[in-house]
Motif scaffolding. Structure first.
Motif, PDB file in Angstrom:
ATOM      1  N   SER A 173       0.845  -1.187   0.000  1.00 45.33           N
ATOM      2  CA  SER A 173       0.000   0.000   0.000  1.00 45.33           C
ATOM      3  C   SER A 173       0.882   1.240   0.000  1.00 45.33           C
ATOM      4  O   SER A 173       2.064   1.166   0.332  1.00 45.33           O
ATOM      5  CB  SER A 173      -0.924  -0.004   1.227  1.00 45.33           C
ATOM      6  N   ASN A 205      -1.333   4.824  -3.949  1.00 46.57           N
ATOM      7  CA  ASN A 205      -2.485   5.697  -4.156  1.00 46.57           C
ATOM      8  C   ASN A 205      -2.419   6.945  -3.284  1.00 46.57           C
ATOM      9  O   ASN A 205      -2.883   8.017  -3.684  1.00 46.57           O
ATOM     10  CB  ASN A 205      -3.779   4.928  -3.884  1.00 46.57           C
ATOM     11  N   ASP A 254      -3.755  -2.744  -1.906  1.00 42.40           N
ATOM     12  CA  ASP A 254      -4.504  -2.056  -2.953  1.00 42.40           C
ATOM     13  C   ASP A 254      -4.645  -2.938  -4.188  1.00 42.40           C
ATOM     14  O   ASP A 254      -4.701  -4.165  -4.080  1.00 42.40           O
ATOM     15  CB  ASP A 254      -3.838  -0.714  -3.269  1.00 42.40           C
ATOM     16  N   SER A 255      -4.679  -2.320  -5.377  1.00 44.94           N
ATOM     17  CA  SER A 255      -4.978  -3.061  -6.604  1.00 44.94           C
ATOM     18  C   SER A 255      -3.890  -4.047  -7.008  1.00 44.94           C
ATOM     19  O   SER A 255      -4.133  -4.925  -7.837  1.00 44.94           O
ATOM     20  CB  SER A 255      -5.229  -2.082  -7.757  1.00 44.94           C
ATOM     21  N   ASP A 261      -5.684  -6.812  -5.132  1.00 47.88           N
ATOM     22  CA  ASP A 261      -7.149  -6.946  -5.150  1.00 47.88           C
ATOM     23  C   ASP A 261      -7.596  -8.009  -6.162  1.00 47.88           C
ATOM     24  O   ASP A 261      -7.385  -7.865  -7.360  1.00 47.88           O
ATOM     25  CB  ASP A 261      -7.778  -5.600  -5.501  1.00 47.88           C
ATOM     26  N   SER A 295      -7.281   1.881  -2.753  1.00 47.51           N
ATOM     27  CA  SER A 295      -7.188   2.233  -1.336  1.00 47.51           C
ATOM     28  C   SER A 295      -5.777   2.676  -0.983  1.00 47.51           C
ATOM     29  O   SER A 295      -4.834   2.509  -1.756  1.00 47.51           O
ATOM     30  CB  SER A 295      -7.586   1.041  -0.465  1.00 47.51           C
TER      31      SER A 295
END
Length: 337
Positions: free
Chosen positions: A50, A53, A254-255, A258, A325
């Motif tokens: 993370s 973003n 995050d992505s 995900d 996120s």
């Protein structure tokens, strides 16, 4: 391994993306409901990726924060420390962290006012490196601050820069433009939206869309990203013989991780659940933010926890990651991309 990632997200009435703090609440809910126990968590790996973003949003919405870049990074690292505090208290002992890549090189930078298109955005890359340096220092302190805990640091930034410096050696024909999108660098429009165009050879592209690598990049990163170990050597044995030592994986972030959780979050507009996402491997969109598998999928295969599928949920782990996120609660709460 199949991570039963839909279980928690479908239960909660989330709005927009699910930041790390809320992912932790989902984790705690499983503990409170007696689905997870401390002994299992102690024998598990905790993965965390993370921060990208948060930093991108800092430049996209420069008036939203009154903090300097250095102060902002410190705030991010404080949230990371809180993450370890909370997971350690419920039994977590083995942590794997991913650094932020050269964020200033993504095609999506073109939507930021003043961002260059002929080179990477230096200020954003500098901030990513500052965060990575702080992350490394924090991970070095884990065995001291958290007795019995150990940490691994996966160097994504330097690995990606190796790909970019010598793309042909790694089989890439393009490390600047997105395979799928539109506008400058194919970074002005999300892949799949009206008006997009797609390359014919995704495996030769580093970037799939404005923000995310292709499946091939994720596969390479899962194999050759440099690992820095700040722990007793025995942890290497754990990684090399996962079936014997690692009971399950719990994934936050995050992505990058995900697997389609955002698809099950009410009113979440940050999605990868439409064509042509997933087209290179699954042949249909799955909610993953790439053309096939994410790095989480490759990690699961590496650890081979799928061999005993009878374990079921949540014995073999849970993926809580939410695309878009951040470490900070407000990241992407009001930004659609």
């Amino acid at each position: 391994m199949h991570l039963y990632h839909h279980f928690v997200c479908a239960m909660l009435d989330e709005q927009e993306v699910t930041p790390i703090q809320e992912q932790l609440q989902q984790f705690q809910a499983l503990i409170d409901q007696k689905h997870l126990h401390k002994n299992q968590i102690m024998k598990s790996l905790i993965f965390m990726a993370s921060g990208s973003n948060d930093i991108f949003s800092y430049f996209l919405l420069p008036d939203a924060s009154k903090l300097t870049p250095q102060q902002y990074v410190v705030t991010m690292l404080k949230q990371l420390s809180l993450f370890v505090d909370k997971t350690y208290k419920v039994g977590a002992r083995k942590f794997v962290f991913f650094t932020i890549g050269p964020l200033g090189c993504i095609p999506g930078r073109v939507i930021i006012r003043g961002a260059p298109t002929d080179r990477c955005m230096g200020r954003m890359n500098l901030m990513a490196k500052q965060y990575n340096e702080g992350l490394e220092l924090f991970i070095k302190s884990i065995p001291t601050k958290y007795p019995g805990a150990i940490g691994v640091y996966a160097v994504v930034y330097n690995t990606v820069q190796k790909f970019r410096a010598n793309p042909k050696h790694y089989g890439f024909s393009d490390v600047s433009e997105a395979c799928c999108g539109a506008g400058s660098l194919n970074g002005e429009l999300q892949c799949g939206l009206k008006g997009y165009k797609m390359c014919s050879n995704p495996n030769e592209y580093f970037f799939w869309d404005s923000f995310h690598p292709t499946q091939r990049v994720y596969g390479l990163l899962s194999k050759i990203a440099t690992i820095h170990l700040y722990a007793p050597r025995c942890f290497l044995m754990d990684l090399e013989s996962a079936n014997a030592h690692i009971k399950s994986l719990f994934i936050f972030g995050d992505s990058i991780f995900d697997p389609s959780n955002n698809h099950f979050v009410k009113n979440c507009t940050i999605q990868g659940n439409f064509t042509p996402y997933g087209s290179s491997y699954f042949l249909h969109p799955t909610g993953r933010f790439t053309n096939g598998r994410t790095i989480a999928d490759f990690i699961e295969v590496y650890h081979e926890l799928a061999k005993d599928s009878r374990n079921g949920f949540p014995a073999n782990g849970v993926n809580f990651a939410s695309g878009g996120s951040g470490l900070l609660n407000d990241t992407n709460k009001d930004v659609v991309r």
